[in-house]
Every structure is written in structure tokens, then in C-alpha cells.
Scaffold this motif. Sequence first.
Motif: not given
Length: 207
Positions: A81, A88, A131, A134-135, A137-140, A200
Motif C-alpha cells: 500500500e 501512483t 491481499r 489485490e491492492v 489489481e485495483n490500480q490503473d 499490470r
Amino acid sequence: MKIGIIAAGGKAGHMIMEEALRRGHDVTAIVRHPSKINEDVKVLKKDLFDLTRQDLQDFDVVVDAFKAPAGEEIKFLTSTEHLVEILTGTTVRLFFVGGAGSLYVDDHITHLYETPGFPEAFKPTSTMMGRGLEVLENQDQLNWTYISPAPNFKPTGDKKGHYTLGNEMLMTDSEGKSEISYADYAVAMVDEIENNNHNREHLSVVW
């Protein structure tokens, strides 16, 4: 290519550092304890959780080879995180030394760490690494690649000079084995850094 390697003093990070240096890349070891680094390489002495955007934004690639201590497995999640937060929106490509437990054993329903017989001692690590994935995989707006080794990840295994690259499904050979050495995993990691073909994506590496 400018490559920063977090936890370059650890087993996996050190192998990746050596492979990147061998290929002539501009490498920086990002470590808390510079005494663990004996190679002629630039060193950034800093804890992962203290790293800032300014520390990392000039790298082409940052490799996260961090291993959380026993009893502190949640740091696999919180460190991911933190890196997501500071990188980002930058052009830095973030590569993760993932875990085999995050691989699927069926059609994207069951992870390896969720199967009967998976060693209880490894579940906290695998769960938190899952987990963290998963963090990602939610980033674009972040360029990331997560590479899981085979379940039998061999620190002292030979460097055979070949490997099989797969997706997020568990791979085995004709005898049901799923193995890779740290040395050949490092080859696969640096190949992916150089080729930049899987942004990604969650990948896996076996012999």
C-alpha cells in the motif's frame, strides 16, 4: 536502465541485483543495512516504509523483494500500500517478488494457499501477499508486474539458464513438480524488466 532494488540484502533481492549488474544496468541497493552489500553498487540506506516519492521517482524500475518477519506478515500488505501510494501517477515500473500461494489451482476460484494441506505455517504470509496483490489489481495509474515463483523456491538451486513463464495459474511438470531456483527466478525477473511485455499482470515462473 536505472533499477532500484528494495531489500537487496535478502536472498531473492540479492540474486536479482547480481543478475541486473551482470547485464550492465545502473543498480541501486535499497537497504536498511548496507553492510550486507559487498558488490560495487550504489546504496540507498532507508527503511521501505520511510521511502518517499522523491526517493524513487527517478528510477525506471523498482523491484520490491521485501520479506516481512514472522509475526509481522501484515507488512506484506502495508508495504505494498505504501509503494502504491508514493508511485501512483509516476512512470516508475514496480516489480514484486510475489508468493506461490497467490497462484490459482483452478479457474480463478481457489488460490494455492486456500487448498487443503497447504502448510499452516505459510498461510499468514501467503494471505497477506495475496491481499497485497489485490491492492495492485485495483490500480490503473501504476505500472506493476507481480511475479510468483514455483512453490518449491530453491535458495541454493542451480542456475540452469532456462525457465517457463506462465500466468497466474499454478504450473507443474510431467512429474507434478513445481520448482525454480532463486538464480533462475532472478533471470526471469530481469528478462521481464528488460522486455516490458506484461504490465499490470500476475505472472509465474517454473523450470
